[in-house]
Design a protein around this motif. Sequence first.
Motif, PDB file in Angstrom:
ATOM      1  N   ARG A  33       1.794  -2.678  -3.723  1.00 47.07           N
ATOM      2  CA  ARG A  33       1.512  -4.045  -4.059  1.00 47.07           C
ATOM      3  C   ARG A  33       2.033  -5.119  -2.998  1.00 47.07           C
ATOM      4  NH1 ARG A  33       5.944  -6.681  -5.769  1.00 47.07           N
ATOM      5  NH2 ARG A  33       4.851  -7.797  -7.267  1.00 47.07           N
ATOM      6  N   TYR A  60      -9.907  -1.490  -0.900  1.00 44.87           N
ATOM      7  CA  TYR A  60      -9.145  -1.712  -1.991  1.00 44.87           C
ATOM      8  C   TYR A  60      -9.691  -2.349  -3.164  1.00 44.87           C
ATOM      9  CZ  TYR A  60      -5.180  -4.114  -4.346  1.00 44.87           C
ATOM     10  OH  TYR A  60      -4.195  -4.546  -5.303  1.00 44.87           O
ATOM     11  N   SER A  61      -9.355  -2.033  -4.348  1.00 48.30           N
ATOM     12  CA  SER A  61     -10.098  -2.507  -5.512  1.00 48.30           C
ATOM     13  C   SER A  61      -9.238  -2.989  -6.682  1.00 48.30           C
ATOM     14  CB  SER A  61     -10.999  -1.307  -5.974  1.00 48.30           C
ATOM     15  OG  SER A  61     -10.329   0.092  -6.396  1.00 48.30           O
ATOM     16  N   GLY A  62      -8.332  -3.185  -6.443  1.00 50.18           N
ATOM     17  CA  GLY A  62      -7.231  -3.789  -7.569  1.00 50.18           C
ATOM     18  C   GLY A  62      -7.472  -4.891  -8.174  1.00 50.18           C
ATOM     19  N   ARG A  97     -11.001  -8.953 -10.234  1.00 46.60           N
ATOM     20  CA  ARG A  97     -11.048  -7.364  -9.426  1.00 46.60           C
ATOM     21  C   ARG A  97     -11.648  -7.657  -7.941  1.00 46.60           C
ATOM     22  NH1 ARG A  97     -10.248  -2.107 -10.393  1.00 46.60           N
ATOM     23  NH2 ARG A  97     -10.258  -2.736 -12.897  1.00 46.60           N
ATOM     24  N   ALA A 126      -2.619   0.204  -5.391  1.00 45.77           N
ATOM     25  CA  ALA A 126      -3.768   0.758  -5.753  1.00 45.77           C
ATOM     26  C   ALA A 126      -4.420   1.448  -4.329  1.00 45.77           C
ATOM     27  CB  ALA A 126      -4.957  -0.101  -6.307  1.00 45.77           C
ATOM     28  N   ASP A 127      -5.274   2.523  -4.643  1.00 45.85           N
ATOM     29  CA  ASP A 127      -5.890   3.100  -3.447  1.00 45.85           C
ATOM     30  C   ASP A 127      -4.918   3.417  -2.307  1.00 45.85           C
ATOM     31  OD1 ASP A 127      -8.534   2.571  -5.077  1.00 45.85           O
ATOM     32  OD2 ASP A 127      -8.211   0.679  -4.276  1.00 45.85           O
TER      33      ASP A 127
END
Length: 422
Positions: A225, A172-174, A193, A220-221
Amino acid sequence: MRKVVRGRVNRGAWVAVLLLVMGGVLGAPALASSPAADPSPAVSATAAPAAAAAADAAPPTLTAVLSAAAVVFGDAVTVTGALEPAAEGQAVVIRLDGVEVASAVTDADGAYRASFRPQRGGALVAELPGSDPAVVSPAAALAVKPKAGVSHGQLVPFLPSQFVLKVTPASYSGVVTLRVVHRKATVGTYKVRVRDGKAVFRAPLRGVDGFTLTFSLPAADGLARRTVQAKVTLPARTLKAGARGPYVKGMLTGLKRLKFHVPGLGVGFTSPVRDVVMAFRKAYRMPRSYVFDAACWRKLDRAKRIKVRFSSPATHIEIDKTRQILTIVKAGKPWGIICVSTGATGNTPEGRFRIQQKHPYTSTPYGGTMIRTMGFLGNYAMHGWPDVPPYPASHGCVREPIWACYWVYDNSWVGETVYVYR
């Protein structure tokens, strides 16, 4: 008479025979091709109900119901459903966005049950493999949220604190948003991040008592959320002369934000720190004491900078005889505040003056040496002095703590405006 009658009867019989023969010869083909003479319609009429029933029979259906529409990464989700009409022993395959993730077999009632741990969200369906036409359930949306936990280091009022948000999966890279709420007000917002499963924040907690930290992880990814909350509490520790530790540094940091002049951001409650605490108490009209207690902490995290009385000129000095403080004003706002002690009899002159001269050292007829003297009217001056009590105690001059008088002297000039008021 009998012969006549018999003759007529015979003629009628022959006519009947002749018509019968002619009907057989001439009418046979017509009868053979006539629908009324075809035996097959009788057979079709017999089979029609069964064919119609087969044509009207509904195709098999399959359902898929999720135990939860959203799960946290690593948690299991269960899919249940049924095949109609019921059939035992039918294989059912569960697919998520087209990828097989689980399987099951129907029971005597056509029901099935399957569990798995999803790695990401998507559209989930159940299907009978190899069925023709395909038997597939309506799609069900499944959301997978990242797993997240919060840890932190030492928490000190007004000092930056480290908060670590650990996120799973590490892919996960949000960009995570941290919102800090104190006394029902947002006091800070930060963005970081996630990298290698971690988001590291350095955020000051400006105050004491409770804070609410809200971490917002965006979708993300392939993950949905998620919001994670943490609550922390910072105790209001009483500080006084001789105290040492990060709480002293945090206190000085908070006081500096309000534009009190501090002797550096150390960890010791020294004599100059006592003067800063006194200046703070005087400025906000609190009981005059050299102790920084819970009331001071709570005032510190709510207080706004004090207002100066004069806006012109933009840079000047103000001496408030009532509060016994001196403020250097720049751009019409407080730039530095110290505690002072004015004339014991209230004789320090009031009004608008100018610095007339500056001297590193001057003598006084009362004994002792005045340090960093700045005269503003006759023999009245601002200067450093060893004893600066919380109340008016001088012969008329404005006493400043010696450690602070150098700073006032270096940031002032001959001709600068000085206001003295009560």
